[in-house]
Design a protein around this motif. Structure first.
Motif, PDB file in Angstrom:
ATOM      1  N   ARG A 249       0.819  -1.212   0.000  1.00 31.92           N
ATOM      2  CA  ARG A 249       0.000   0.000   0.000  1.00 31.92           C
ATOM      3  C   ARG A 249       0.860   1.274   0.000  1.00 31.92           C
ATOM      4  O   ARG A 249       0.369   2.348   0.319  1.00 31.92           O
ATOM      5  CB  ARG A 249      -0.929   0.011   1.221  1.00 31.92           C
ATOM      6  CG  ARG A 249      -1.968  -1.092   1.187  1.00 31.92           C
ATOM      7  CD  ARG A 249      -2.758  -1.156   2.495  1.00 31.92           C
ATOM      8  NE  ARG A 249      -3.442   0.094   2.801  1.00 31.92           N
ATOM      9  CZ  ARG A 249      -4.634   0.441   2.332  1.00 31.92           C
ATOM     10  NH1 ARG A 249      -5.294  -0.387   1.510  1.00 31.92           N
ATOM     11  NH2 ARG A 249      -5.194   1.592   2.659  1.00 31.92           N
ATOM     12  N   HIS A 250       2.122   1.164  -0.355  1.00 33.62           N
ATOM     13  CA  HIS A 250       3.008   2.333  -0.346  1.00 33.62           C
ATOM     14  C   HIS A 250       2.636   3.255  -1.505  1.00 33.62           C
ATOM     15  O   HIS A 250       2.846   2.945  -2.681  1.00 33.62           O
ATOM     16  CB  HIS A 250       4.464   1.894  -0.470  1.00 33.62           C
ATOM     17  CG  HIS A 250       5.439   2.986  -0.214  1.00 33.62           C
ATOM     18  ND1 HIS A 250       6.249   3.514  -1.193  1.00 33.62           N
ATOM     19  CD2 HIS A 250       5.745   3.669   0.924  1.00 33.62           C
ATOM     20  CE1 HIS A 250       7.013   4.457  -0.679  1.00 33.62           C
ATOM     21  NE2 HIS A 250       6.729   4.569   0.598  1.00 33.62           N
ATOM     22  N   ALA A 257       5.403   3.542  -9.950  1.00 31.40           N
ATOM     23  CA  ALA A 257       5.366   2.346 -10.796  1.00 31.40           C
ATOM     24  C   ALA A 257       4.316   2.488 -11.885  1.00 31.40           C
ATOM     25  O   ALA A 257       4.535   2.091 -13.041  1.00 31.40           O
ATOM     26  CB  ALA A 257       5.094   1.112  -9.937  1.00 31.40           C
ATOM     27  N   SER A 258       3.160   3.053 -11.543  1.00 34.65           N
ATOM     28  CA  SER A 258       2.124   3.264 -12.550  1.00 34.65           C
ATOM     29  C   SER A 258       2.625   4.193 -13.651  1.00 34.65           C
ATOM     30  O   SER A 258       2.423   3.922 -14.848  1.00 34.65           O
ATOM     31  CB  SER A 258       0.878   3.857 -11.887  1.00 34.65           C
ATOM     32  OG  SER A 258      -0.124   4.117 -12.846  1.00 34.65           O
ATOM     33  N   LEU A 273      -2.232  -0.575 -11.364  1.00 32.68           N
ATOM     34  CA  LEU A 273      -1.573   0.043 -10.218  1.00 32.68           C
ATOM     35  C   LEU A 273      -2.239   1.359  -9.834  1.00 32.68           C
ATOM     36  O   LEU A 273      -2.341   1.685  -8.641  1.00 32.68           O
ATOM     37  CB  LEU A 273      -0.099   0.276 -10.530  1.00 32.68           C
ATOM     38  CG  LEU A 273       0.745  -1.000 -10.655  1.00 32.68           C
ATOM     39  CD1 LEU A 273       2.149  -0.665 -11.137  1.00 32.68           C
ATOM     40  CD2 LEU A 273       0.808  -1.738  -9.328  1.00 32.68           C
ATOM     41  N   ALA A 274      -2.700   2.113 -10.825  1.00 22.24           N
ATOM     42  CA  ALA A 274      -3.413   3.358 -10.522  1.00 22.24           C
ATOM     43  C   ALA A 274      -4.696   3.068  -9.751  1.00 22.24           C
ATOM     44  O   ALA A 274      -5.071   3.817  -8.838  1.00 22.24           O
ATOM     45  CB  ALA A 274      -3.717   4.113 -11.804  1.00 22.24           C
ATOM     46  N   GLY A 275      -5.351   1.967 -10.102  1.00 19.37           N
ATOM     47  CA  GLY A 275      -6.546   1.575  -9.367  1.00 19.37           C
ATOM     48  C   GLY A 275      -6.225   1.201  -7.932  1.00 19.37           C
ATOM     49  O   GLY A 275      -6.969   1.546  -6.999  1.00 19.37           O
ATOM     50  N   ARG A 279      -7.574   3.101  -4.466  1.00 16.79           N
ATOM     51  CA  ARG A 279      -8.199   2.405  -3.330  1.00 16.79           C
ATOM     52  C   ARG A 279      -7.454   2.702  -2.031  1.00 16.79           C
ATOM     53  O   ARG A 279      -8.067   2.889  -0.977  1.00 16.79           O
ATOM     54  CB  ARG A 279      -8.259   0.903  -3.602  1.00 16.79           C
ATOM     55  CG  ARG A 279      -9.247   0.524  -4.694  1.00 16.79           C
ATOM     56  CD  ARG A 279      -9.459  -0.982  -4.755  1.00 16.79           C
ATOM     57  NE  ARG A 279      -8.270  -1.708  -5.174  1.00 16.79           N
ATOM     58  CZ  ARG A 279      -7.933  -1.921  -6.442  1.00 16.79           C
ATOM     59  NH1 ARG A 279      -8.687  -1.444  -7.428  1.00 16.79           N
ATOM     60  NH2 ARG A 279      -6.839  -2.602  -6.746  1.00 16.79           N
ATOM     61  N   VAL A 280      -6.133   2.731  -2.110  1.00 17.62           N
ATOM     62  CA  VAL A 280      -5.342   3.069  -0.929  1.00 17.62           C
ATOM     63  C   VAL A 280      -5.665   4.488  -0.465  1.00 17.62           C
ATOM     64  O   VAL A 280      -5.888   4.745   0.728  1.00 17.62           O
ATOM     65  CB  VAL A 280      -3.834   2.937  -1.236  1.00 17.62           C
ATOM     66  CG1 VAL A 280      -2.995   3.581  -0.136  1.00 17.62           C
ATOM     67  CG2 VAL A 280      -3.451   1.468  -1.384  1.00 17.62           C
TER      68      VAL A 280
END
Length: 378
Positions: A249-250, A257-258, A273-275, A279-280
């Protein structure tokens, strides 16, 4: 922050703020320009003159531990002692702190914990995963991490923090070992070198941080940033993946990375990864607060209200979040709700409520004058 203030919270009792004196800051020597990687021993070495001062003012008079603690605070901040000044950029060894008389929160914590232990006071470094500072000029300051000092004295546990203008996350400060504290030092120095354009130096410091604490996610993320900057995208991907294996969740690693996957044309992985990041952020009050601040900066006040309200729902006891919501309501033209949130912020501020409210009210008055000038201009 323009001066040095010290907050001591006795967590086993009612929270009682005790402030160190805040004298006018003395002229500061120039910070040393250091290119060599200091060893852990060099980072924590106490220079002989400082050790002599510690003995004269704290240890040798034979005070009780509680009195020694207060004398140590006095020694660090008084003109007759170290006369320390706050400098957010001063990631210094203890010797450099002695030479320059300035420190950031990390340098102060390393200094305080080392000297406290020499004086027979049980002290350790603590880490806070997230911190927000809500009224430090020239705006909002947001950090993914923060360190301060923990103490145990006569069965009572407390926190000693150089910066009282901070809101901790719900977990609060957590004790860490010396190796992880040193990893913070090397990581900070690496970030400084990266900002200066010294890619090789930054990489050396980040790797030194990981040598102390291989699970230090911030340094894995920063290594990824360095690799991406020089075009080594495969290495950047591996570094980000390591960071996300350690801490899924970093937020910074998810965002970076996204962006990397978008850069190489892998839109599916980038969107995945954007999703995850969205959510985070949706469950993170600090992230919602920052999204609100960004909406406010672009003068999208309804959007700011939406994000601040979500931050409040996630962390209802945080008075700076309520004040931010009050400000957004005010700017959105809803003074009634702004007043309600102001009162809630005051109630949550507790013993410091009047001072906090006065500061907040002054800001709202300033906003009112700003809006009136804007209206008159039309």
């Amino acid at each position: 922050m323009t001066g040095c203030r010290l907050l001591m919270l006795w967590m086993a009792l009612a929270a009682v703020p005790v402030w160190a004196a805040e004298p006018a800051a003395p002229p500061l020597p120039a910070a040393p320009v250091t290119t060599e990687l200091p060893t852990p021993a060099q980072i924590l070495e106490v220079p002989a003159p400082l050790l002599t001062l510690l003995h004269e003012q704290v240890i040798d008079p034979g005070y009780s531990r509680e009195r020694r603690l207060q004398r140590l605070v006095d020694m660090i901040f008084d003109a007759q002692g170290l006369h320390l000044a706050y400098d957010p950029d001063a990631t210094h060894t203890i010797n450099e702190t002695w030479q320059t008389r300035r420190a950031n929160c990390l340098s102060f914590t390393l200094l305080f914990v080392t000297l406290a232990n020499l004086a027979g006071i049980d002290a350790h470094v603590q880490e806070v995963a997230q911190v927000v500072s809500w009224y430090q000029a020239p705006g909002v300051i947001y950090s993914i991490g923060h360190v301060n000092a923990g103490i145990v004295l006569d069965g009572r546990s407390g926190t000693v923090d150089l910066d009282h203008n901070v809101l901790y996350d719900r977990n609060g400060p957590q004790k860490i070992n010396e190796q992880r504290a040193l990893a913070h030092f090397y990581n900070n120095r690496g970030a400084d070198r990266m900002a200066a354009g010294d890619t090789a130096g930054a990489r050396t410091y980040f790797r030194a941080a990981l040598a102390q604490a291989p699970d230090f996610v911030g340094s894995w993320n920063n290594l990824g940033v360095l690799a991406a900057r020089v075009g080594d995208l495969d290495q950047a991907r591996r570094d980000y993946e390591t960071a996300l294996r350690l801490q899924p969740r970093h937020g910074a690693s998810l965002s970076n990375a996204s962006a990397l996957y978008r850069r190489v044309g892998d839109t599916r992985q980038a969107q995945r990864l954007a999703g995850r990041l969205a959510r985070v952020q949706r469950s993170d009050p600090f992230a919602q607060y920052m999204l609100g601040a960004r909406a406010e900066q672009r003068r999208d006040y309804p959007d700011a209200v939406k994000f601040y309200r979500r931050a409040v729902r996630l962390y209802d006891s945080a008075h700076p979040f309520h004040f931010a919501l009050a400000r957004a309501y005010f700017l959105a033209g809803d003074p009634h709700r702004a007043s309600q949130e102001m009162q809630r912020a005051r109630d949550l501020a507790g013993e410091n409520g009047d001072a906090v409210t006065s500061r907040y009210q002054a800001k709202l008055d300033s906003l009112q004058r700003w809006r009136q000038r804007g209206t008159n201009a039309h």
